[in-house]
Design a protein around this motif. Sequence first.
Motif, PDB file in Angstrom:
ATOM      1  N   GLY A   5       0.843  -1.189   0.000  1.00  0.00           N
ATOM      2  CA  GLY A   5       0.000   0.000   0.000  1.00  0.00           C
ATOM      3  C   GLY A   5       0.877   1.236   0.000  1.00  0.00           C
ATOM      4  N   PRO A   6       0.429   2.294  -0.714  1.00  0.00           N
ATOM      5  CA  PRO A   6       1.299   3.456  -0.918  1.00  0.00           C
ATOM      6  C   PRO A   6       1.754   4.143   0.367  1.00  0.00           C
ATOM      7  N   SER A   7       0.890   4.269   1.383  1.00  0.00           N
ATOM      8  CA  SER A   7       1.332   5.092   2.513  1.00  0.00           C
ATOM      9  C   SER A   7       2.347   4.347   3.379  1.00  0.00           C
ATOM     10  N   ILE A   8       2.284   3.017   3.431  1.00  0.00           N
ATOM     11  CA  ILE A   8       3.306   2.268   4.155  1.00  0.00           C
ATOM     12  C   ILE A   8       4.633   2.360   3.395  1.00  0.00           C
ATOM     13  N   GLU A   9       4.551   2.190   2.072  1.00  0.00           N
ATOM     14  CA  GLU A   9       5.785   2.251   1.279  1.00  0.00           C
ATOM     15  C   GLU A   9       6.428   3.637   1.321  1.00  0.00           C
ATOM     16  N   GLN A  10       5.584   4.674   1.313  1.00  0.00           N
ATOM     17  CA  GLN A  10       6.097   6.038   1.432  1.00  0.00           C
ATOM     18  C   GLN A  10       6.816   6.239   2.764  1.00  0.00           C
ATOM     19  N   LEU A  11       6.262   5.683   3.831  1.00  0.00           N
ATOM     20  CA  LEU A  11       6.864   5.857   5.154  1.00  0.00           C
ATOM     21  C   LEU A  11       8.213   5.141   5.226  1.00  0.00           C
ATOM     22  N   ILE A  12       8.264   3.917   4.665  1.00  0.00           N
ATOM     23  CA  ILE A  12       9.541   3.182   4.645  1.00  0.00           C
ATOM     24  C   ILE A  12      10.586   4.007   3.901  1.00  0.00           C
ATOM     25  N   GLU A  13      10.190   4.555   2.755  1.00  0.00           N
ATOM     26  CA  GLU A  13      11.103   5.376   1.951  1.00  0.00           C
ATOM     27  C   GLU A  13      11.543   6.608   2.744  1.00  0.00           C
TER      28      GLU A  13
ATOM     29  N   LEU B  52      -0.120   6.866   9.876  1.00  0.00           N
ATOM     30  CA  LEU B  52      -0.807   6.625  11.147  1.00  0.00           C
ATOM     31  C   LEU B  52      -2.304   6.828  10.989  1.00  0.00           C
ATOM     32  N   ASN B  53      -2.647   7.725  10.088  1.00  0.00           N
ATOM     33  CA  ASN B  53      -4.042   8.038   9.859  1.00  0.00           C
ATOM     34  C   ASN B  53      -4.742   6.978   9.040  1.00  0.00           C
ATOM     35  N   LYS B  54      -4.056   6.500   7.994  1.00  0.00           N
ATOM     36  CA  LYS B  54      -4.720   5.657   6.998  1.00  0.00           C
ATOM     37  C   LYS B  54      -4.563   4.167   7.247  1.00  0.00           C
ATOM     38  N   VAL B  55      -3.411   3.775   7.822  1.00  0.00           N
ATOM     39  CA  VAL B  55      -3.128   2.344   7.871  1.00  0.00           C
ATOM     40  C   VAL B  55      -3.834   1.683   9.051  1.00  0.00           C
ATOM     41  N   GLN B  56      -4.646   0.692   8.749  1.00  0.00           N
ATOM     42  CA  GLN B  56      -5.280  -0.121   9.771  1.00  0.00           C
ATOM     43  C   GLN B  56      -4.879  -1.570   9.525  1.00  0.00           C
ATOM     44  N   HIS B  57      -5.591  -2.499  10.140  1.00  0.00           N
ATOM     45  CA  HIS B  57      -5.313  -3.904   9.884  1.00  0.00           C
ATOM     46  C   HIS B  57      -6.353  -4.453   8.920  1.00  0.00           C
ATOM     47  N   CYS B  58      -5.909  -5.371   8.055  1.00  0.00           N
ATOM     48  CA  CYS B  58      -6.829  -6.052   7.157  1.00  0.00           C
ATOM     49  C   CYS B  58      -7.843  -6.814   8.000  1.00  0.00           C
ATOM     50  N   GLN B  59      -9.119  -6.726   7.628  1.00  0.00           N
ATOM     51  CA  GLN B  59     -10.189  -7.370   8.410  1.00  0.00           C
ATOM     52  C   GLN B  59     -10.059  -8.889   8.406  1.00  0.00           C
ATOM     53  N   ARG B  60      -9.359  -9.417   7.411  1.00  0.00           N
ATOM     54  CA  ARG B  60      -9.317 -10.872   7.282  1.00  0.00           C
ATOM     55  C   ARG B  60      -8.014 -11.432   7.847  1.00  0.00           C
ATOM     56  N   CYS B  61      -6.852 -10.911   7.359  1.00  0.00           N
ATOM     57  CA  CYS B  61      -5.584 -11.540   7.738  1.00  0.00           C
ATOM     58  C   CYS B  61      -4.821 -10.720   8.774  1.00  0.00           C
ATOM     59  N   ARG B  62      -5.305  -9.561   9.141  1.00  0.00           N
ATOM     60  CA  ARG B  62      -4.714  -8.711  10.169  1.00  0.00           C
ATOM     61  C   ARG B  62      -3.347  -8.114   9.804  1.00  0.00           C
ATOM     62  N   ILE B  63      -2.956  -8.183   8.525  1.00  0.00           N
ATOM     63  CA  ILE B  63      -1.726  -7.494   8.158  1.00  0.00           C
ATOM     64  C   ILE B  63      -2.043  -6.001   8.064  1.00  0.00           C
ATOM     65  N   LEU B  64      -1.021  -5.142   8.114  1.00  0.00           N
ATOM     66  CA  LEU B  64      -1.242  -3.708   7.964  1.00  0.00           C
ATOM     67  C   LEU B  64      -1.762  -3.428   6.574  1.00  0.00           C
ATOM     68  N   SER B  65      -2.793  -2.607   6.477  1.00  0.00           N
ATOM     69  CA  SER B  65      -3.406  -2.342   5.174  1.00  0.00           C
ATOM     70  C   SER B  65      -4.171  -1.028   5.210  1.00  0.00           C
ATOM     71  N   GLU B  66      -4.213  -0.358   4.066  1.00  0.00           N
ATOM     72  CA  GLU B  66      -4.969   0.895   3.998  1.00  0.00           C
ATOM     73  C   GLU B  66      -6.431   0.648   3.694  1.00  0.00           C
ATOM     74  N   GLU B  68      -9.947  -2.116   3.698  1.00  0.00           N
ATOM     75  CA  GLU B  68     -10.551  -3.052   4.646  1.00  0.00           C
ATOM     76  C   GLU B  68      -9.994  -4.460   4.453  1.00  0.00           C
ATOM     77  N   LEU B  69      -9.902  -4.864   3.173  1.00  0.00           N
ATOM     78  CA  LEU B  69      -9.221  -6.121   2.840  1.00  0.00           C
ATOM     79  C   LEU B  69      -7.896  -5.756   2.175  1.00  0.00           C
ATOM     80  N   CYS B  70      -6.794  -6.393   2.592  1.00  0.00           N
ATOM     81  CA  CYS B  70      -5.495  -6.070   2.000  1.00  0.00           C
ATOM     82  C   CYS B  70      -5.436  -6.617   0.573  1.00  0.00           C
ATOM     83  N   SER B  71      -4.399  -6.216  -0.168  1.00  0.00           N
ATOM     84  CA  SER B  71      -4.335  -6.606  -1.582  1.00  0.00           C
ATOM     85  C   SER B  71      -4.227  -8.121  -1.734  1.00  0.00           C
ATOM     86  N   ARG B  72      -3.661  -8.803  -0.711  1.00  0.00           N
ATOM     87  CA  ARG B  72      -3.562 -10.264  -0.784  1.00  0.00           C
ATOM     88  C   ARG B  72      -4.933 -10.917  -0.629  1.00  0.00           C
ATOM     89  N   CYS B  73      -5.663 -10.491   0.408  1.00  0.00           N
ATOM     90  CA  CYS B  73      -6.961 -11.116   0.683  1.00  0.00           C
ATOM     91  C   CYS B  73      -7.956 -10.795  -0.419  1.00  0.00           C
TER      92      CYS B  73
END
Lengths: 199, 199
Positions: A5-13, B52-66, B68-73
């Motif tokens: 996701g863009p905002s995580i990647e931006q933060l890492i950068e 900090l504002n945008k990133v939450q956890h994916c509702q399914r796999c709990r990875i960090l994601s912007e 509701e469902l991350c790109s994997r799920c």
Amino acid sequence: MASLGPSIEQLIEAFRCLPGVGPKSAQRMTFHLLERNRAGGERLAEALSLALNKVQHCQRCRILSETELCSRCDDEQRRQDQLCIVEMPSDVLAIEQATHYRGQFFVLTGHLSPLDGIGPEALGIPQLIELFDQKTIQEVILATNPTVEGEATAHYISQLAHAREIKVTQLAHGIPLGGELEYVDSGTLSHAFSGRESI
Amino acid sequence: MASLGPSIEQLIEAFRCLPGVGPKSAQRMTFHLLERNRAGGERLAEALSLALNKVQHCQRCRILSETELCSRCDDEQRRQDQLCIVEMPSDVLAIEQATHYRGQFFVLTGHLSPLDGIGPEALGIPQLIELFDQKTIQEVILATNPTVEGEATAHYISQLAHAREIKVTQLAHGIPLGGELEYVDSGTLSHAFSGRESI
């Protein structure tokens, strides 16, 4: 690989702008803040914005300061006749922590490096000459780094001071305390040998 | 010692929330940003607030994601019948980079640690049980860390899966590639010896 996701990647950068932080550490910092310490992350974001907004350079000694004159330059208790010249703000802290020196400082924020376009102007030399011309300074203490560039900068400043008949001293070079002679580099050793002192 | 001013000191303190950053590194980072890379500092402050504002956890796999469902799920191309369970988001990246695994993931964000008050709830086990009960998963791959806590967590989850007649596998333990036998710890060596394979 699926992206983060863009905002995580931006933060890492963005973390990679910190000294000594590569891609792995930047990723670790990002995950740590987002996963375990969001409050710390918010404090960091606020402290950064605040400091970038408020902190400028002291008009006199060029150290980082929130006020026009830093707390050192504003302190009339300090000796006015000694001026210690260093490359970086952290050198001021190191000298104050290690010594009893309580005179004036001047921070060059670097050293002469013509190839990188860093000349006397960038190091605040015109400002330094103004200080010299105020006639209050009796001794200039050169504490630039013991590198080729640092020594060249020190030499340049010493000529400016000599022309105004100000006494110039330099931190002593020699063998650092607590090491083993075997591991001291040959330049330092030869310098220490030729500069041996009677005891 | 004269102080540096509150906003510089606050920033030094704030940098210490990063993993592996002590007082000296925090000071170095602060001086570096304020002295040499203000643009980088601003980008970092913005990226931090945004993430900090945008990133939450994916509702399914709990990875960090912007989202509701991350790109994997959200990716229907991925295998739906395999579920790999890891402790941290960085483990997901490590496994994807090292292997051809393109199934589902589940991030515990830690391991069972009753003394620290981290029980099944905190690791999302109720959510995991829901996933198990959907009957799409044929194989659970346990990839928790090879520590006492990680193994205990893996054991706990394997029991939940067995009770629902789901096949459970675990990453192979043994001697890491590229090292020397002499330096492998005795626990790993004894495990590798008793688990020797015919070739």
